[in-house]
Design a protein around this motif. Structure first.
Motif, PDB file in Angstrom:
ATOM      1  N   LEU A  67       7.250 -17.123   5.477  1.00  0.00           N
ATOM      2  CA  LEU A  67       6.113 -16.900   6.370  1.00  0.00           C
ATOM      3  C   LEU A  67       5.551 -15.493   6.179  1.00  0.00           C
ATOM      4  N   PHE A  68       6.434 -14.512   5.963  1.00  0.00           N
ATOM      5  CA  PHE A  68       5.936 -13.156   5.741  1.00  0.00           C
ATOM      6  C   PHE A  68       5.085 -13.095   4.465  1.00  0.00           C
ATOM      7  N   GLU A  69       5.534 -13.776   3.410  1.00  0.00           N
ATOM      8  CA  GLU A  69       4.732 -13.831   2.182  1.00  0.00           C
ATOM      9  C   GLU A  69       3.340 -14.418   2.478  1.00  0.00           C
ATOM     10  N   GLN A  70       3.305 -15.427   3.333  1.00  0.00           N
ATOM     11  CA  GLN A  70       2.019 -16.042   3.714  1.00  0.00           C
ATOM     12  C   GLN A  70       1.151 -15.073   4.504  1.00  0.00           C
ATOM     13  N   ILE A  71       1.790 -14.296   5.399  1.00  0.00           N
ATOM     14  CA  ILE A  71       1.055 -13.302   6.187  1.00  0.00           C
ATOM     15  C   ILE A  71       0.329 -12.332   5.255  1.00  0.00           C
ATOM     16  N   CYS A  72       1.033 -11.913   4.188  1.00  0.00           N
ATOM     17  CA  CYS A  72       0.452 -10.935   3.259  1.00  0.00           C
ATOM     18  C   CYS A  72      -0.835 -11.435   2.601  1.00  0.00           C
ATOM     19  N   GLU A  73      -1.029 -12.756   2.599  1.00  0.00           N
ATOM     20  CA  GLU A  73      -2.224 -13.352   1.989  1.00  0.00           C
ATOM     21  C   GLU A  73      -3.353 -13.591   2.994  1.00  0.00           C
ATOM     22  N   LEU A  74      -3.081 -13.407   4.291  1.00  0.00           N
ATOM     23  CA  LEU A  74      -4.081 -13.739   5.316  1.00  0.00           C
ATOM     24  C   LEU A  74      -5.294 -12.822   5.247  1.00  0.00           C
ATOM     25  N   PRO A  75      -6.496 -13.372   5.531  1.00  0.00           N
ATOM     26  CA  PRO A  75      -7.691 -12.518   5.508  1.00  0.00           C
ATOM     27  C   PRO A  75      -7.599 -11.347   6.507  1.00  0.00           C
ATOM     28  N   GLU A  76      -6.982 -11.579   7.677  1.00  0.00           N
ATOM     29  CA  GLU A  76      -6.918 -10.513   8.688  1.00  0.00           C
ATOM     30  C   GLU A  76      -5.872  -9.456   8.366  1.00  0.00           C
ATOM     31  N   TYR A  77      -4.851  -9.837   7.578  1.00  0.00           N
ATOM     32  CA  TYR A  77      -3.744  -8.912   7.316  1.00  0.00           C
ATOM     33  C   TYR A  77      -4.085  -8.048   6.101  1.00  0.00           C
ATOM     34  N   TYR A  78      -4.746  -6.919   6.386  1.00  0.00           N
ATOM     35  CA  TYR A  78      -5.269  -6.051   5.328  1.00  0.00           C
ATOM     36  C   TYR A  78      -4.181  -5.187   4.670  1.00  0.00           C
ATOM     37  N   LEU A  79      -2.997  -5.079   5.299  1.00  0.00           N
ATOM     38  CA  LEU A  79      -2.013  -4.065   4.871  1.00  0.00           C
ATOM     39  C   LEU A  79      -1.621  -4.189   3.389  1.00  0.00           C
ATOM     40  N   THR A  80      -1.102  -5.367   3.014  1.00  0.00           N
ATOM     41  CA  THR A  80      -0.568  -5.560   1.670  1.00  0.00           C
ATOM     42  C   THR A  80      -1.648  -5.366   0.616  1.00  0.00           C
ATOM     43  N   ARG A  81      -2.819  -5.980   0.894  1.00  0.00           N
ATOM     44  CA  ARG A  81      -3.860  -5.899  -0.133  1.00  0.00           C
ATOM     45  C   ARG A  81      -4.413  -4.489  -0.240  1.00  0.00           C
ATOM     46  N   THR A  82      -4.463  -3.748   0.864  1.00  0.00           N
ATOM     47  CA  THR A  82      -4.968  -2.377   0.806  1.00  0.00           C
ATOM     48  C   THR A  82      -3.984  -1.468   0.066  1.00  0.00           C
ATOM     49  N   GLU A  83      -2.704  -1.607   0.373  1.00  0.00           N
ATOM     50  CA  GLU A  83      -1.709  -0.784  -0.323  1.00  0.00           C
ATOM     51  C   GLU A  83      -1.684  -1.115  -1.824  1.00  0.00           C
ATOM     52  N   THR A  84      -1.800  -2.400  -2.143  1.00  0.00           N
ATOM     53  CA  THR A  84      -1.817  -2.815  -3.544  1.00  0.00           C
ATOM     54  C   THR A  84      -2.987  -2.169  -4.279  1.00  0.00           C
ATOM     55  N   ALA A  85      -4.163  -2.160  -3.636  1.00  0.00           N
ATOM     56  CA  ALA A  85      -5.350  -1.564  -4.258  1.00  0.00           C
ATOM     57  C   ALA A  85      -5.147  -0.070  -4.481  1.00  0.00           C
ATOM     58  N   ILE A  86      -4.542   0.619  -3.507  1.00  0.00           N
ATOM     59  CA  ILE A  86      -4.290   2.063  -3.668  1.00  0.00           C
ATOM     60  C   ILE A  86      -3.343   2.288  -4.847  1.00  0.00           C
ATOM     61  N   LEU A  87      -2.296   1.475  -4.907  1.00  0.00           N
ATOM     62  CA  LEU A  87      -1.337   1.612  -6.011  1.00  0.00           C
ATOM     63  C   LEU A  87      -2.013   1.358  -7.354  1.00  0.00           C
ATOM     64  N   GLN A  88      -2.863   0.315  -7.398  1.00  0.00           N
ATOM     65  CA  GLN A  88      -3.528   0.002  -8.657  1.00  0.00           C
ATOM     66  C   GLN A  88      -4.380   1.177  -9.131  1.00  0.00           C
ATOM     67  N   LYS A  89      -5.030   1.822  -8.159  1.00  0.00           N
ATOM     68  CA  LYS A  89      -5.927   2.907  -8.515  1.00  0.00           C
ATOM     69  C   LYS A  89      -5.162   4.166  -8.928  1.00  0.00           C
ATOM     70  N   TYR A  90      -4.024   4.434  -8.284  1.00  0.00           N
ATOM     71  CA  TYR A  90      -3.387   5.742  -8.469  1.00  0.00           C
ATOM     72  C   TYR A  90      -2.012   5.717  -9.122  1.00  0.00           C
ATOM     73  N   ALA A  91      -1.546   4.555  -9.559  1.00  0.00           N
ATOM     74  CA  ALA A  91      -0.192   4.479 -10.130  1.00  0.00           C
ATOM     75  C   ALA A  91      -0.010   5.430 -11.318  1.00  0.00           C
ATOM     76  N   THR A  92      -1.029   5.514 -12.164  1.00  0.00           N
ATOM     77  CA  THR A  92      -0.914   6.407 -13.326  1.00  0.00           C
ATOM     78  C   THR A  92      -0.798   7.859 -12.879  1.00  0.00           C
ATOM     79  N   GLU A  93      -1.586   8.218 -11.876  1.00  0.00           N
ATOM     80  CA  GLU A  93      -1.513   9.582 -11.355  1.00  0.00           C
ATOM     81  C   GLU A  93      -0.123   9.859 -10.774  1.00  0.00           C
TER      82      GLU A  93
END
Ligand code: AVJ
Length: 345
Positions: A67-93
């Motif tokens: 269920l937690f994995e499903q939560i991470c995919e929900l449109p309202e649950y911005y946490l996982t997708r926002t952190e993923t985007a930050i990591l994608q942008k700055y992982a090299t840095e």
């Protein structure tokens, strides 16, 4: 013969993986024996106090983890997708700042975000050493094997352990440095005093000059926060109620799920989401293997989780005071989620 071809394939390929995988169980037999004895003490303590509480660890049985994995995919649950985007942008840095290092991850779970970091270190030509820490040896083994299949130079030393024990026993590395990763805003589950204690353990585990990578959810309008914990599909409600199902199974109890409802709100004074289960009527629940009878008044609640939302300045100051110097902080364009790289001074 086809048998020998099969044997050759299945012997060589897994052997290559096994040579790069080490699983250590830090939960020693004595500790397991005591944990059997103390198992459930936290539930008893929480359910006999007023107001009633239960520790969030009871969310995560197999169904709860799904269920937690499903939560991470929900449109309202911005946490996982926002952190993923930050990591994608700055992982090299991040990788450039730390240089070649071992990546230690507390609460490894599904390794989607870890892969972003591994990719960045790999692209810079650094050797890949990954130390996931999780209490579930089963989850560690399956996710490690998947990673080892996909990253052919990766070495994994998995620690089946609590965070506390792992932090005490992290062996020094032969790589120049280490980075302890605690991403996914799990820090939010800790009270302010628990997080002080946690940072002290991180400090003690690191050598001078080593790194701590922390991902946290930030303060934002109440409407956005409350939507994330009250999704329209009711997945978060199911996740919350599943805790009772888990307790029924684990402690031979008779919680009736239809007699409780999900309730989540933002507590603006404490800057935390609180998740509760509200009793829809007065009722009595037996928790047989804990020898516990629990009485509920109509509308009485059990608090199952706090999820703290941080202010970056305050958090940076706290880390600094505890000897973990923030080197760089990254956020998304809306300032909804923060990623901090700290260094032990
Ligand atoms: C895994 C603790 C970060 O607090 O948002 C998700 C857990 N609870 N929806 C969070 C959770 C309800 C999550 N953490």
């Amino acid at each position: 013969m086809s048998v020998s071809i099969f044997e050759t394939a299945s012997n060589i390929y897994p052997r290559a993986i096994e040579q790069r995988l080490q699983i250590e169980n830090l939960i020693d037999p004595a500790a397991i024996a005591t944990s059997r004895l103390t198992e459930g003490k936290d539930a008893i303590a929480g359910l006999t106090q007023t107001p009633k509480t239960l520790p969030p660890r009871y969310f995560y049985d197999d169904r709860g983890s799904q269920l937690f994995e499903q939560i991470c995919e929900l449109p309202e649950y911005y946490l996982t997708r926002t952190e993923t985007a930050i990591l994608q942008k700055y992982a090299t840095e991040i990788a450039r700042l730390t240089g070649a290092c071992e990546l230690v991850e507390l609460g490894s779970g599904s390794s989607t975000k870890t892969r972003i970091l591994l990719d960045a270190y790999h692209k810079l030509g650094y050797p890949l050493h990954y130390i996931p820490v999780d209490v579930s040896a089963g989850i560690l083994e399956s996710s490690a094997k998947q990673l080892l299949t996909d990253y052919t130079t990766l070495k994994v030393r998995a620690l089946a352990s609590t965070y506390e024990l792992a932090l005490e026993r992290l062996a020094p590395t032969f790589l120049p440095s280490r980075t302890i990763c605690f991403i996914g805003s799990t820090l939010g589950n800790l009270t302010p005093s628990e997080s002080d204690e946690f940072f002290a353990r991180i400090f003690a585990a690191l050598e001078v000059g080593e790194y701590f990578l922390l991902g946290v959810d930030l303060q934002k309008p109440k409407s956005v926060l409350e939507a994330a914990y009250n999704d329209r599909q009711g997945v978060t409600a199911a996740f919350n109620l599943n805790m009772l199902q888990h307790l029924n199974w684990r402690y031979d109890s008779n919680f009736e799920l239809q007699n409780f409802e999900h309730w989540a709100f933002y507590n603006e004074t404490e800057h935390q989401i609180e998740m509760h289960l509200r009793s829809l009527r007065s009722q009595t629940v037996q928790m047989r293997s804990l020898n516990l009878t629990v009485e509920f008044a109509e509308r009485e609640t059990i608090r199952t989780e706090i999820s703290r939302k941080f202010n970056l300045k305050t958090l940076q100051q706290q880390l600094q005071t505890q000897g973990l110097i923030p080197l760089q902080t990254w956020t998304d364009t809306k300032n909804w989620f923060g990623l901090l790289l700290c260094q032990k001074k």
